[in-house]
Design an enzyme around this catalytic site. Structure first.
Site, PDB file in Angstrom:
ATOM      1  N   GLN A  90       0.838  -1.204   0.000  1.00 49.68           N
ATOM      2  CA  GLN A  90       0.000   0.000   0.000  1.00 49.68           C
ATOM      3  C   GLN A  90       0.871   1.250   0.000  1.00 49.68           C
ATOM      4  OE1 GLN A  90      -2.916   0.164   3.154  1.00 49.68           O
ATOM      5  NE2 GLN A  90      -3.948   1.916   2.232  1.00 49.68           N
ATOM      6  N   SER A  91       0.723   2.057  -1.040  1.00 48.25           N
ATOM      7  CA  SER A  91       1.526   3.277  -1.146  1.00 48.25           C
ATOM      8  C   SER A  91       0.696   4.545  -0.935  1.00 48.25           C
ATOM      9  CB  SER A  91       2.257   3.344  -2.487  1.00 48.25           C
ATOM     10  OG  SER A  91       1.346   3.319  -3.559  1.00 48.25           O
TER      11      SER A  91
ATOM     12  N   HIS B 241      -8.485   1.601  -1.445  1.00 42.27           N
ATOM     13  CA  HIS B 241      -8.798   1.605  -2.866  1.00 42.27           C
ATOM     14  C   HIS B 241      -8.699   0.192  -3.422  1.00 42.27           C
ATOM     15  CE1 HIS B 241      -4.470   2.431  -2.445  1.00 42.27           C
ATOM     16  NE2 HIS B 241      -4.292   1.894  -3.642  1.00 42.27           N
TER      17      HIS B 241
ATOM     18  N   HIS C  67      -7.926  -1.884  -6.803  1.00 40.70           N
ATOM     19  CA  HIS C  67      -7.377  -1.903  -8.163  1.00 40.70           C
ATOM     20  C   HIS C  67      -8.179  -2.924  -8.956  1.00 40.70           C
ATOM     21  CE1 HIS C  67      -3.472   0.158  -7.364  1.00 40.70           C
ATOM     22  NE2 HIS C  67      -3.664  -0.329  -6.144  1.00 40.70           N
TER      23      HIS C  67
END
Length: 127
Positions: free
Chosen positions: A107-108, A113, A115
């Site tokens: 997780q950046s 969220h 994808h």
């Protein structure tokens, strides 16, 4: 180590993120979906020929911070992911949903969220 993995190793939850700004429409993007609970838009860092994100408008930092009160929202995010995948022509050949959670999960950006990736044969196992 990929750029995204390197970003995940140094990312930390913050008060606000780029996804929060997109959800509040402070940053303009071409939305694929917009309702009272979430938005969907193309990922600017595509990892597949077709790659979009579904994010809640509520600023939840990560999946592991969700509670039973988020049950309806999480289900809604999945339904929207499927609807937008169909809209984008991804349903015939299939696609993958990915939720990165925490540093080792890749997780950046600390705003939950999903994808949605497709348009090519995806490998298993990932990563």
């Amino acid at each position: 180590m990929s750029d995204e993995t390197a970003k995940a190793q140094t990312a930390h939850p913050t008060e606000d993120t780029i996804f929060g700004k997109i959800a509040r429409k402070e940053i303009k993007v071409d939305l694929l979906h917009d309702d009272d609970q979430c938005v969907a838009f193309h990922d600017i860092s595509k990892q597949a020929p077709k790659h979009f994100l579904v994010i809640p408008k509520e600023p939840i930092t990560q999946l592991s911070k969700c509670t039973p009160s988020h049950e309806n929202l999480l289900g809604h995010l999945l339904i929207v992911a499927a609807q937008v995948a169909k809209q984008e022509g991804m349903d015939a050949d299939g696609y993958r949903l990915v939720i990165n959670n925490g540093r080792n999960g890749g997780q950046s950006v600390y705003h939950l969220h999903i994808h949605v990736l497709g348009g090519r044969q995806l490998e298993w196992p990932p990563g």
